[in-house]
Write an enzyme that holds these catalytic residues in place. Structure first.
Site, short mmCIF file in Angstrom:
data_model
loop_
_atom_site.label_atom_id
_atom_site.label_comp_id
_atom_site.label_asym_id
_atom_site.label_seq_id
_atom_site.Cartn_x
_atom_site.Cartn_y
_atom_site.Cartn_z
CG HIS A 198 -2.04 -1.05 1.13
ND1 HIS A 198 -2.53 -1.53 -0.06
CD2 HIS A 198 -2.73 -1.70 2.12
CE1 HIS A 198 -3.48 -2.43 0.19
NE2 HIS A 198 -3.62 -2.56 1.49
CG HIS A 254 -7.73 -0.36 2.33
ND1 HIS A 254 -8.29 -1.01 3.40
CD2 HIS A 254 -6.81 -1.20 1.83
CE1 HIS A 254 -7.70 -2.20 3.54
NE2 HIS A 254 -6.80 -2.33 2.59
CD GLU A 298 -8.21 -3.21 -0.93
OE1 GLU A 298 -7.07 -2.77 -1.10
OE2 GLU A 298 -8.43 -4.22 -0.24
C1 BGC Z 1 -4.57 -6.36 1.75
C2 BGC Z 1 -4.37 -7.16 3.00
C3 BGC Z 1 -3.86 -6.26 4.09
C4 BGC Z 1 -4.82 -5.14 4.27
C5 BGC Z 1 -4.29 -4.15 5.26
C6 BGC Z 1 -5.57 -5.31 2.03
O1 BGC Z 1 -5.79 -4.54 0.90
O2 BGC Z 1 -4.96 -7.14 0.66
O3 BGC Z 1 -3.48 -8.22 2.78
O4 BGC Z 1 -3.69 -6.96 5.29
O5 BGC Z 1 -5.08 -4.49 3.07
O6 BGC Z 1 -5.29 -3.56 5.93
#
Ligand code: BGC
Length: 352
Positions: A104, A174, A314
């Protein structure tokens, strides 16, 4: 009319503002910190306003936000193996913040900045410049994130960017959705339908290993609509290792990726509230994440959150694409225009 209020102050003394975008009695509230969706209220089948996204009450909790609740994600959503990629013969090394991998956007991704905000008639336009070298990425990247909330309860997200050097980009949001309301318990009873005939298999570290598999006869088949909880706890290797769904689905529209107009990707529905959320996107993939590591914590308005109390949907390019040449390319050439658009549309229905 869009209104703005002070939401709080960061640890280093900067003011965070909250923008309220009304649509009748419904509303979308967003923070300039991380372009974070703080509140999203839509009517349920009895007309009662229901806040369908998870969030926190204070800036401090958002700053410590290990779950990226409601935040924009960039430059790159999800994981890049060991934070490494090669572009035009140059090897880049990104900041690794998920064990040995990059997740991310790194330790200080787009979710951790206060963005410049401009009020629009029915929304807010956020912008910032991500400098050359930020978290290891090449190129000065000018980014805009536009959120609008319309009278017919469409939350429209548009992301635009341009770089002065070749770079990579894969932005998303998210938001954790719970169509019975934030803090109302888990989403196992929600129905999910996806226009996805395939998914990308995860290897170790929740990283796609390059294999694109058909969903048919697997727990990943949401084409006809399926309750999220139906297979969630099955002893199935792909689910067990990540504690639920945390997978990228390949949308039927992949061949037409990069098109201008969002196409329907699927829908989420709760029979309890009657609220339905349709998803449209220009993106080739969607990460379904059932909040597996949303550890027990206090949330907004006195709520207590637990694993599976929300689901993130997402819209994105596929994670780990630089290692998997068969995936659609996330390279943004110097001077080229990046654009992604996604719409979450709310209504009330009797089924999906
Ligand atoms: C990911 C997860 C991760 C999470 C974090 C998601 O988008 O796919 O693996 O733990 O984000 O909050």
């Amino acid at each position: 009319m869009v209104t703005v209020r002070e939401f709080g102050v960061t640890k280093d003394g900067r003011t965070v503002s909250c923008y309220r975008i009304p649509a009748g009695a419904a509303c979308l509230e967003v923070l300039d910190y991380g372009c974070t969706v703080h509140r999203l209220e839509v009517p349920d089948r009895d007309g009662k306003m229901t806040d369908v996204c998870l969030g926190y009450d204070t800036v401090g909790e958002y700053e410590a936000n290990d779950g990226y609740l409601g935040a924009v994600i960039g430059r790159h959503g999800n994981r890049i193996c060991r934070g490494r990629f090669t572009l035009n013969g140059t090897a880049y090394r990104l900041n690794c913040n998920d064990g040995e991998n990059h997740l991310h956007g790194g330790a200080k991704g787009f979710d951790k900045y206060i963005w410049q905000a401009e009020i629009l008639e029915d929304g807010v336009l956020f912008s910032r410049c991500s400098e050359d070298g930020e978290e290891g990425y090449p190129g000065n990247l000018h980014v805009q994130v536009e959120y609008r909330f319309t009278r017919d309860y469409q939350w429209i997200l548009e992301y635009r960017a341009e770089s002065d050097r070749d770079t990579v980009i894969n932005m998303t949001n998210h938001c954790y959705f719970n169509l019975n309301g934030s803090g109302s318990g888990d989403v196992k009873g929600h129905m999910l339908r996806l226009n996805a005939g395939a998914f990308t298999e995860n290897g170790p570290g929740c990283l796609p290993n390059g294999r694109i598999l058909p969903v048919e006869h697997t727990v990943f088949d949401f084409r006809g609509g399926k309750m999220l909880g139906r297979d969630l706890e099955l002893d199935e290797e792909q689910l067990r290792v990540v504690g639920g769904y945390d997978h990228n689905f390949v949308l039927e529209q992949t061949a037409a990726a990069d098109k201008e107009l969002p196409e329907e990707a699927g829908a989420l529905w709760s029979g309890k509230s009657g609220i339905c959320m349709k998803i449209y996107t220009t993106q080739p993939g969607i990460q379904v994440y059932t909040a597996n590591v949303l550890t027990d914590r206090p949330g907004k308005d006195g709520a207590q959150y637990h694993p599976h109390d929300g689901v993130c949907l997402e819209t994105q390019y596929f994670p780990n694409s630089m290692e998997c040449p068969e995936f659609p390319s996330i390279v943004l050439k110097k001077g080229e225009k990046y654009r992604q658009a996604t719409i979450y549309e709310f209504g009330v229905t009797g089924a999906i």
